[in-house]
Design a protein around this motif. Structure first.
Motif, short mmCIF file in Angstrom:
data_model
loop_
_atom_site.label_atom_id
_atom_site.label_comp_id
_atom_site.label_asym_id
_atom_site.label_seq_id
_atom_site.Cartn_x
_atom_site.Cartn_y
_atom_site.Cartn_z
N GLY A 342 38.07 45.09 -37.46
CA GLY A 342 38.71 44.18 -38.40
C GLY A 342 40.19 44.47 -38.46
N VAL A 343 41.01 43.42 -38.44
CA VAL A 343 42.46 43.56 -38.40
C VAL A 343 43.07 42.79 -39.56
CG1 VAL A 343 44.55 43.27 -37.02
CG2 VAL A 343 42.35 43.70 -35.89
N ALA A 344 44.07 43.40 -40.19
CA ALA A 344 44.80 42.73 -41.28
C ALA A 344 46.27 43.07 -41.15
CB ALA A 344 44.27 43.17 -42.64
N GLY A 345 47.11 42.10 -41.42
CA GLY A 345 48.56 42.32 -41.40
C GLY A 345 49.13 42.09 -42.78
N GLY A 346 50.25 42.72 -43.06
CA GLY A 346 50.86 42.58 -44.37
C GLY A 346 52.37 42.62 -44.29
N PRO A 347 53.02 42.14 -45.33
CA PRO A 347 54.48 42.15 -45.34
C PRO A 347 55.02 43.55 -45.58
CG PRO A 347 53.65 41.40 -47.46
CD PRO A 347 52.45 41.59 -46.58
N ALA A 348 56.33 43.68 -45.50
CA ALA A 348 56.96 44.97 -45.75
C ALA A 348 56.62 45.46 -47.15
CB ALA A 348 58.48 44.85 -45.59
N GLY A 349 56.18 46.71 -47.26
CA GLY A 349 55.89 47.31 -48.56
C GLY A 349 54.49 47.11 -49.06
N VAL A 350 53.61 46.48 -48.28
CA VAL A 350 52.24 46.28 -48.72
C VAL A 350 51.54 47.63 -48.84
CG1 VAL A 350 51.37 46.00 -46.36
CG2 VAL A 350 50.10 45.01 -48.27
N ALA A 357 41.56 47.15 -47.35
CA ALA A 357 40.52 46.30 -47.95
C ALA A 357 40.42 44.97 -47.21
CB ALA A 357 40.83 46.08 -49.43
N ALA A 358 41.57 44.41 -46.86
CA ALA A 358 41.56 43.14 -46.10
C ALA A 358 40.97 43.36 -44.70
CB ALA A 358 42.97 42.59 -46.01
N ALA A 359 41.34 44.48 -44.05
CA ALA A 359 40.79 44.77 -42.73
C ALA A 359 39.29 45.03 -42.80
CB ALA A 359 41.51 45.97 -42.12
N ASP A 360 38.82 45.64 -43.87
CA ASP A 360 37.38 45.90 -44.05
C ASP A 360 36.61 44.59 -44.21
OD1 ASP A 360 35.35 48.00 -44.32
OD2 ASP A 360 35.09 47.17 -46.33
N THR A 361 37.20 43.63 -44.90
CA THR A 361 36.57 42.31 -45.03
C THR A 361 36.44 41.64 -43.66
OG1 THR A 361 37.47 42.05 -47.27
CG2 THR A 361 36.77 40.05 -46.12
N ALA A 362 37.50 41.76 -42.86
CA ALA A 362 37.46 41.20 -41.51
C ALA A 362 36.42 41.93 -40.65
CB ALA A 362 38.84 41.30 -40.87
N LEU A 363 36.30 43.25 -40.83
CA LEU A 363 35.30 44.01 -40.09
C LEU A 363 33.89 43.53 -40.44
CD1 LEU A 363 34.39 46.44 -38.33
CD2 LEU A 363 34.51 47.84 -40.41
N TYR A 364 33.64 43.26 -41.70
CA TYR A 364 32.33 42.77 -42.13
C TYR A 364 32.02 41.43 -41.45
CZ TYR A 364 28.60 41.15 -45.23
OH TYR A 364 27.41 40.67 -45.73
N GLN A 365 33.04 40.59 -41.32
CA GLN A 365 32.85 39.31 -40.63
C GLN A 365 32.55 39.53 -39.15
OE1 GLN A 365 36.41 37.11 -41.43
NE2 GLN A 365 36.02 36.95 -43.64
N ALA A 366 33.19 40.52 -38.55
CA ALA A 366 32.91 40.83 -37.15
C ALA A 366 31.48 41.31 -36.96
CB ALA A 366 33.89 41.88 -36.64
#
Length: 411
Positions: A342-350, A357-366
């Motif tokens: 699972g991959v997630a990107g964020g702006p500067a300072g995230v 947490a966002a990457a984990d959600t994407a991992l669950y979808q995978a």
């Protein structure tokens, strides 16, 4: 009050011998070769001074001066101890060069050139002191404020030894006897202080290195050699701050080895450990040196990359493909190795937690989509501060829509 030079040299000899035994003992106990080098140097120096004092009336000036070469070898051993402490090999030519120069000076210079011999001897020890100071301060990443004793103590010793050269040029020749006696007294006092000060520096360096090793061990996963969850979080926090200051985005990945439990059940836990180590090696070789990666638990790994989400997806697919095609076998039986990412990107300072947490959600979808794939988040996660600001704006709009005021929203 006058100081008896013989007594001072006796005290210096006893202190050096005691410190040498202590350093040798701790070197054997802690298995630190550099401490053995330092201990041997102190013992050889103490033995040289003792023999020079006792045998000088018996064998005469020339023989005892030649015996003083042991002291120059001891100085070379101190320098080599600093080299060994920093992981370098001992310099055997450098160890013996000072003593060879001294032997040549004693053999070639006549007795009336005593001042010149003293100057040569002082210069040899001063050079060794400078080399030792340079070696002890070799770890440039350390703060000079914390490292100043490692430089000052050897340089002070070298400065005292070079005093005869300076004073011989500045002081009238009629006072040369007084200068020589004053320097010998000063050297005897300084020798005691130098012996104690050097041991203080040695134990300061050893303690610092031990603390660093324990900190490193607490941040490293012992099986894979990667950062553990704690070490990964600390390193990521530093990267996020650095990238935020530059205004650059970051991306996170979470890896989960597919059907890892079945690998353990079918081939045993040792085989499972080999798969984990293999995957860790693949992640390290597939990502850039500027990327961070770590094992965050069980068969789960994570990575943080200073790049956009599109670049992170490309890197993640590179890891997935390399792991799928690794071709590992256990007892001549092939092991299916696939990973969901699972991959997630964020702006500067995230914040890291938001990104993971966002990457984990994407991992669950995978995982739900059939495994052995890379899934990226559709929406870019925002920082906690940004989410609070948006929530406050939402409440404000809701109150205004009902005919209220901003003050009511705040209340």
């Amino acid at each position: 009050m006058s100081l008896d030079i013989s007594t001072l040299f006796l005290v210096a000899t006893l202190i050096c011998a005691l410190l040498g035994v202590m350093l040798h003992y701790f070197g054997r106990q802690e298995k630190i070769p550099a401490l053995n080098w330092w201990g041997n140097a102190y013992l050889l120096g103490a033995l040289t001074v003792a023999l020079w004092t006792v045998l000088r009336p018996v064998f005469g000036e020339t023989v005892t001066l030649a015996m003083a070469g042991g002291g120059f070898i001891a100085c070379g051993m101190v320098w080599n101890a600093a080299r060994v402490f920093h992981g370098l090999k001992p310099s055997w030519p450098g160890l013996l060069l000072g003593a060879l120069i001294w032997f040549a000076a004693v053999a070639s210079l006549p007795a009336e050139q005593e001042a010149l011999r003293m100057t040569i001897g002082a210069a040899i020890v001063a050079v060794y002191a400078g080399l030792t100071a340079n070696q002890l301060s070799a770890e440039r990443r350390k703060s000079m404020q914390r490292r100043w004793p490692t430089i000052v103590v050897p340089l002070l010793h070298g400065t005292v030894l070079m005093l005869p050269i300076v004073l011989a040029d500045l002081w009238p020749s009629s006072h040369s006897g007084f200068v020589g006696n004053a320097w010998v007294t000063l050297f005897a006092v300084e020798l005691v202080l130098y012996a104690i000060g050097t041991v203080f520096v040695i134990f300061m360096l050893v303690t610092e290195r031990t603390v660093t090793m324990h900190k490193t061990a607490a941040s490293i996963d012992p099986l894979t050699g990667m950062l553990n969850r704690r070490g990964f979080s600390e390193a990521c926090a530093r990267m996020i701050d650095r990238e935020a200051n530059a205004g650059r985005p970051v991306s996170a990945m979470i890896f989960d080895i597919d059907h890892f439990k079945s690998i353990n059940d079918r081939f045993g836990h040792p085989a499972g450990d080999e798969v984990l180590k293999l995957f860790a090696a693949i992640v390290a070789s597939s990502l850039r040196i500027s990327d961070l990666s770590g094992r965050i638990g069980g068969e789960e790994f994570a990575a943080l990359l200073p790049c956009s989400i599109d670049e992170a997806v490309t890197a993640a697919d590179r890891v997935r493909e390399a792991f799928q095609n690794c071709g590992i076998e256990v007892d001549d039986a092939p092991v299916a190795t696939t990973v969901s990412i699972g991959v997630a990107g964020g702006p500067a300072g995230v914040e890291l937690d938001v990104l993971l947490a966002a990457a984990d959600t994407a991992l669950y979808q995978a995982k739900r989509g059939g495994r052995n794939r890379v899934v990226a988040t559709a929406e870019q996660p925002v920082s906690l501060e940004e989410s609070r600001r948006k929530a406050a704006q939402t409440r404000e709009h809701q109150v205004v829509a009902r005919g209220g005021s901003v003050g009511q929203a705040v209340a």
